[in-house]
Structure formats: C-alpha cells, structure tokens
Design a protein around this motif. Sequence first.
Motif, short mmCIF file in Angstrom:
data_model
loop_
_atom_site.label_atom_id
_atom_site.label_comp_id
_atom_site.label_asym_id
_atom_site.label_seq_id
_atom_site.Cartn_x
_atom_site.Cartn_y
_atom_site.Cartn_z
N LEU A 169 87.91 21.38 -14.58
CA LEU A 169 88.43 20.11 -15.06
C LEU A 169 87.36 19.47 -15.93
O LEU A 169 86.27 19.14 -15.44
CB LEU A 169 88.78 19.18 -13.90
N ALA A 170 87.63 19.34 -17.22
CA ALA A 170 86.68 18.71 -18.15
C ALA A 170 87.17 17.30 -18.46
O ALA A 170 88.36 17.08 -18.71
CB ALA A 170 86.58 19.53 -19.44
N LEU A 171 86.24 16.35 -18.44
CA LEU A 171 86.59 14.94 -18.65
C LEU A 171 85.65 14.31 -19.68
O LEU A 171 84.46 14.58 -19.68
CB LEU A 171 86.47 14.16 -17.33
N THR A 172 86.20 13.50 -20.55
CA THR A 172 85.38 12.77 -21.51
C THR A 172 86.11 11.52 -21.97
O THR A 172 87.35 11.46 -21.94
CB THR A 172 85.03 13.64 -22.74
N ALA A 173 85.31 10.53 -22.39
CA ALA A 173 85.88 9.28 -22.89
C ALA A 173 85.75 9.18 -24.41
O ALA A 173 86.23 8.22 -25.00
CB ALA A 173 85.17 8.08 -22.24
N THR A 174 85.11 10.15 -25.04
CA THR A 174 84.92 10.11 -26.49
C THR A 174 85.03 11.51 -27.06
O THR A 174 84.11 12.32 -26.87
CB THR A 174 83.54 9.53 -26.85
N MET A 210 95.06 10.12 -22.83
CA MET A 210 95.41 8.74 -22.55
C MET A 210 94.96 7.91 -23.75
O MET A 210 93.88 8.15 -24.29
CB MET A 210 94.69 8.27 -21.28
N SER A 211 95.79 7.01 -24.21
CA SER A 211 95.41 6.20 -25.35
C SER A 211 94.08 5.50 -25.09
O SER A 211 93.82 5.01 -23.99
CB SER A 211 96.47 5.15 -25.66
N PHE A 212 93.22 5.50 -26.10
CA PHE A 212 91.93 4.84 -25.98
C PHE A 212 92.04 3.34 -26.25
O PHE A 212 91.03 2.64 -26.27
CB PHE A 212 90.93 5.46 -26.96
N GLU A 213 93.24 2.86 -26.47
CA GLU A 213 93.40 1.44 -26.78
C GLU A 213 92.98 0.58 -25.59
O GLU A 213 93.37 0.83 -24.45
CB GLU A 213 94.85 1.12 -27.15
N ARG A 214 92.20 -0.45 -25.85
CA ARG A 214 91.78 -1.42 -24.83
C ARG A 214 92.34 -2.78 -25.23
O ARG A 214 91.74 -3.52 -26.02
CB ARG A 214 90.25 -1.46 -24.74
N SER A 319 76.69 6.41 -34.46
CA SER A 319 77.97 7.11 -34.43
C SER A 319 79.02 6.21 -33.81
O SER A 319 78.71 5.35 -32.96
CB SER A 319 77.89 8.42 -33.65
N ILE A 320 80.26 6.40 -34.23
CA ILE A 320 81.37 5.63 -33.65
C ILE A 320 81.55 6.02 -32.19
O ILE A 320 81.89 5.18 -31.35
CB ILE A 320 82.66 5.87 -34.47
N GLU A 321 81.32 7.30 -31.86
CA GLU A 321 81.45 7.73 -30.46
C GLU A 321 80.51 6.94 -29.56
O GLU A 321 80.92 6.45 -28.50
CB GLU A 321 81.15 9.22 -30.33
N ALA A 322 79.24 6.83 -29.96
CA ALA A 322 78.28 6.10 -29.14
C ALA A 322 78.66 4.63 -29.05
O ALA A 322 78.60 4.03 -27.97
CB ALA A 322 76.87 6.25 -29.74
N TYR A 323 79.07 4.05 -30.16
CA TYR A 323 79.47 2.64 -30.16
C TYR A 323 80.68 2.41 -29.25
O TYR A 323 80.70 1.47 -28.44
CB TYR A 323 79.81 2.17 -31.57
N PHE A 324 81.67 3.28 -29.36
CA PHE A 324 82.91 3.11 -28.58
C PHE A 324 82.62 3.20 -27.09
O PHE A 324 83.18 2.45 -26.28
CB PHE A 324 83.92 4.18 -29.00
N GLN A 325 81.76 4.14 -26.71
CA GLN A 325 81.45 4.30 -25.30
C GLN A 325 80.65 3.11 -24.77
O GLN A 325 80.92 2.61 -23.67
CB GLN A 325 80.67 5.60 -25.07
N GLU A 326 79.68 2.64 -25.54
CA GLU A 326 78.87 1.50 -25.10
C GLU A 326 79.69 0.21 -25.09
O GLU A 326 79.62 -0.58 -24.13
CB GLU A 326 77.64 1.37 -26.00
N ALA A 327 80.48 -0.01 -26.14
CA ALA A 327 81.33 -1.21 -26.19
C ALA A 327 82.36 -1.20 -25.06
O ALA A 327 82.71 -2.25 -24.51
CB ALA A 327 82.04 -1.28 -27.54
N GLN A 335 90.26 -7.86 -17.60
CA GLN A 335 90.24 -9.24 -18.08
C GLN A 335 89.66 -9.28 -19.50
O GLN A 335 89.01 -8.35 -19.95
CB GLN A 335 89.40 -10.10 -17.14
N ARG A 336 89.91 -10.43 -20.18
CA ARG A 336 89.45 -10.57 -21.57
C ARG A 336 87.94 -10.34 -21.68
O ARG A 336 87.15 -10.84 -20.89
CB ARG A 336 89.80 -11.97 -22.08
N ALA A 337 87.55 -9.51 -22.65
CA ALA A 337 86.14 -9.20 -22.88
C ALA A 337 85.92 -8.99 -24.37
O ALA A 337 86.88 -8.84 -25.15
CB ALA A 337 85.73 -7.96 -22.09
N TYR A 338 84.64 -8.96 -24.77
CA TYR A 338 84.30 -8.92 -26.19
C TYR A 338 83.23 -7.85 -26.46
O TYR A 338 82.30 -7.69 -25.69
CB TYR A 338 83.79 -10.29 -26.66
N ALA A 339 83.41 -7.15 -27.58
CA ALA A 339 82.39 -6.21 -28.08
C ALA A 339 81.99 -6.70 -29.46
O ALA A 339 82.79 -6.68 -30.40
CB ALA A 339 82.97 -4.79 -28.16
#
Length: 640
Positions: A169-174, A210-214, A319-327, A335-339
């Motif tokens: 089972l391989a898992l990743t968020a980016t 799964m959609s990455f939309e937040r 990279s956008i990958e690093a930004y997306f994961q950190e944000a 709950q409402r949050a900000y990046a």
Amino acid sequence: MATYEEILKKYWGYDSFRGIQRDIIASIGMGNDTLGLMPTGGGKSITFQVPAMVLEGVCIVITPLIALMKDQVQHLHQHGILAAAIYSGLEHDSILRILDNCILGRTKFLYVSPERLTSDLFVTKLRHMQVSFITVDEAHCISQWGYDFRPSYLEISNIRTLLPNIPVLALTATATPQVVEDICHKLSLNETNGSPRNTADEHHFRVFRMSFERKNLTYLVRNVPDKFNELVHILQHTQGSAIIYVRSRRRSKEIAEYLNDKSLNATYFHAGLDNNEKDKRQREWQHDKVRIMVATNAFGMGIDKADVRIVIHYDCPDSIEAYFQEAGRAGRDGQRAYAVMLYNNSDHSTLVKRIDDNFPPRNYILQVYEHLAYYYQLATGDGYGMTRQFNIDEFCQRFHHFPNRLQSALQILSRAGYIDYDASPEQQTRIHFRLERHELYRLHENTQNEERVIVALLRNYGGLFTDFEYVDEVFIAQQSGLDVPSLHQVFISLSQKHIIEYIPRQQTPTIRYLQRREDPEHIQLPRAVYEDRKKQYSQRIENMLQYIQRQDRCRSRLLLEYFGEKNTHDCGMCDVCLSRPTEEEQARQAITSLLDDGRQHHITELHRLSIPLSAIDAALSNLVSEDIVQQEDGFLSKKR
C-alpha cells in the motif's frame, strides 16, 4: 473476524470512513497492490491501520519520518494496539527484541526507515516474520520525478523480492500524474519471477484518488516590500496556532526573536538542534504553550496538530509540491484556516539562483571532485572503499567554496556513483575490520579489554568484515564490562594497530569512495543524474513562480490542476478571487455600458450577457432604485 467498520469504531471511535478510505482498505484487504492519493489531513493512517488489525501478521510501515514513527506508535499504544519503531539511536538489544516480537506475533505494526531495510539483521529477521502487507508512506520519495526523491526508497523493491506475495500500500499527499505512474512502476513486481519490473510494461496497482481540494483553506499571496512588518501585522490580526516556514536556520532564530520582541509568543526549530531540544519545542507548540513555530522544512512532517490556523511562508519554497504539503498543515480540523505566501521583488532572483546552487556547472563539480582528492591526498587509482570524515567548514575555507553549492556538487557526484556523501547530522559509531576473520586469531598482543571488545563485536554484528556497520556503543560497553569512555580508548587503540577502521559517534558528515579516484577528465555525469534533473528542477522553479505571480487564475484551481485534477472551480476565497468584481458588479458594469449610447434597449437584450440572470436582476433593481436607470414598458434607458 471483525469487519473494518467494527475495527474503526472499536479503536478509533468513528462510525464511518471518509472519502476514499473504505475503497483503499478494501483493495489492500483483498491483496491488491494499492496506491492512495490523499491530501494532508485526509486520514492516510486509517487506510493501513484498520486493515492491519483485521489481517493476520505484522504490517511493516516504511517512512522516513522519525517524528511520525514515534507519534503513531504512541497513539497506537494509547488504543491498546501493539506497535514498535526502529530508528537511529536505539540500542542493539532493543532492535533485536522488537524484531523477535514481530516474529512471535507480538506486534501488529513495525515502523522502519527505508535505510534500515538493507541491514543484515533486518533482512534475516524479515524472512521469519508473517507479514500482512507493506505500507510505503511518503511514496513520492521513490520517484525520480518526485520533489523529494530519496535513493534509499529504491531498496523497497528489493524487500519485495523477499516477500513476493505480500501486497504493498503506497500513500502520498503530493503526486503529479507523472509521479503516480513512476511510483507504480518502481514498486510493481514482475509476475514471471517475482522481481521488480525494469521495463515500462503496465503496472498492476489499483489507484484511488481523493480530491486535493481543501475547501476550508484560503490561499493568499501578498506582495509586500517589508516582510517583517507584514508578518507581525498578520499574526496580530489572527488567532490560533501558527507555523512560519523559512529557508535558513539563522533566519528561523532571528524571526522568532523578533516576534517575541513584539509580544508574539514564538519559538524556532531546525535540523541543527539536538533531539532533546527538538522534542521540547515541538511539545510546547503542540500543547499550545507556544503559539508560533518558526521553522525550516525540517519541521512538520508527521506532526499531528489539527488546529493550526495559519501557515505563513516567509521564504518561497522551490516546488509546488513542497508548498502544498507545508501549507496543508493548516486547518486539518476542517475549520477555517489560511496559507499565506509573502513575496517581494527579490524573491524572483533568489528562486532562479537556486537552480545554479543546486545544479552548478559541470566544471565546478569536477573541480570539487579534484579538491576532494587533494583534501585526502589521494593519488589516481587510490581510495576505493575508503571512508573519511568530512569537515565541510574546513574544506570550504581551504578551497574557497560556498557550502550550499559544494553540497549540491557532492550530491551529484554521489548520484553518479563516484562517492557516497553522508550529510546526516547524527551518526552512530561505525566499525569495519581491516583484517580477515582468521587473522584475528593469530593476534597475541592485544590487551584483555581489546579482546573483550573484539569478541563482543563479533558476537553481535555480522557484516563487520565486508563493510562499515553502525555499532551501539552502550551495548558493546556493557557486553565488554567497560564504561563508554574506556570503550572509546579501546577503539582508538585497535584502529592504531590497523585491526579496525573506526568512525566515532559524531555529527560530522562522511565521504566514502565508491570507485577508485579518477582523473577529472574521465568523470562522467549521466544525463539522468545531471541534465534531466536540472531541467526538472528548473521547471519546478518556473511553476512556483507562475503560481506566485499570476493574478488571473484562482490559487486553489492552479494547485489542483497542477496535480492533475480536471473538474476544478474557483474557490472564491483566495486573493485572486477576492480581487475580481462580483457577478453583480459585472452585471452593473455591463448594463451601464449597454445604455451609454443614450438609446432605449429592450430588457430582453440583457439575456445576451454571459452573466447569471440572478446577478442581472439584482444589479438592475439597484440601478433603478438609485435613479441611474429608468425602466418603462419593458425598455431601459439611462436617466439624464
């Protein structure tokens, strides 16, 4: 046998699964190689923890994150689940006990780093374990196209040859579509002989996305001349826990001190802190004793804090990958949050300069290789298998190099197979016997303590004659009846007698020569190691700059399309969306423009506007009530 839902309720207290969790669990439960793409906070851990509780045997979880290992093992223990982790710093007998418990069925989850997969002890014990399945977390690290490629992840495919019938089972968020394909290819097995596939034939992974939309996360880019003042302004006008990401250790400390001077409760975190200090600062932040964590990218992976309200990037990631994961570490509680990305004119040149820093010219790389030979006084043809400490500050001073550029050159030489540059900040003692085993028995000049240490080493470590092995000093000292300082003296004595090669426990990087020293003109940097990776990195920088500088595209939409999602829509919350006129404002402008010619227009002409009728009706009603437009018998005109 309990159902997945019953396990979920019993141990985690949830009544149902979220998103694609159930689909992933069912797939791995049926023995399929499975890839799950889930955003940060999407509940990845549930997808392997639940099926592992149903299936017989131990689930091996491969992750590079010690913080995640410790955190998840602790949480599993709190739920009454048997789990253990093997990571650097554990004593040899502790590792042995953990592996034996796995063989005896006393452990359901074994967390290991990819580097541990190649140790003789692990491989030997693995052959005797009943393994339910293998989980590969942060799976993008296995792909050469992933932003965080780690060569140690390639060892996972070798473990599959030992366990050819065990699913993964391989898992990743980016992961971009290209990275998804590469993950499946690198982890797939050849059905004919159980070895990893080495051709581009079709993989057999079942992929769940799964959609990455937040929807609760607002992305903002602020172009500001003074980042310090903007940072204080944002933090003074928001509440809740915050992370501020920076690029350098020095800056993390500077900003934390600056914020504290402004009565904003902050601390800092980077890889150079010792483990006790890291744990202390992390605990204080997680338990809200400190509100703001200023950190390099060494912080955050595997940190389970759901109520982070804001993530601010003071420096731009590459990279956008690093930004997306950190944000994505903001707002995991829904709950409402900000990046927020802080940006100014100097960031463009800084990002572009990183290309040359990470991929310096070929001539510079060859010069570094030659300077290494001068540093170690190696003649052409010498050095094969030699491992030496590498004092980077001394080297830079002697040969006039800048540290960042130098380390990039060393990493490229490592990928090309000439050296092994180990920049790990923490290393255990390493021992390698220079004599053959039969030669040891002919020695008669060793002291009693030296004999005890040699016997303890031979009893507990199997690969000392072929290569360096990490050695647990405390364990060997106990076995030899010595204290640790005395053991150090024995190691030094044996090294001086040319019986062993001894690399003490230290924080200094090492260089190991994988080939005999070549003349610089014979050094070859393969295209895949240099040109292709430089081009790939340059494209990442360009994508990051486009994300920051574009003002005509919704931030969320840009991110989702980058990761291959097609049915995207404007978020309505980011700085780009908020800067656009509303549909009603667009309708108001369109109506007044239509009537500017001074003639009457029938109301049906408004239906030709590509604006929703509800917005047109609202705008027209307001224009009439404000006496700007008059409406009579279905005709519209401007009031004079």
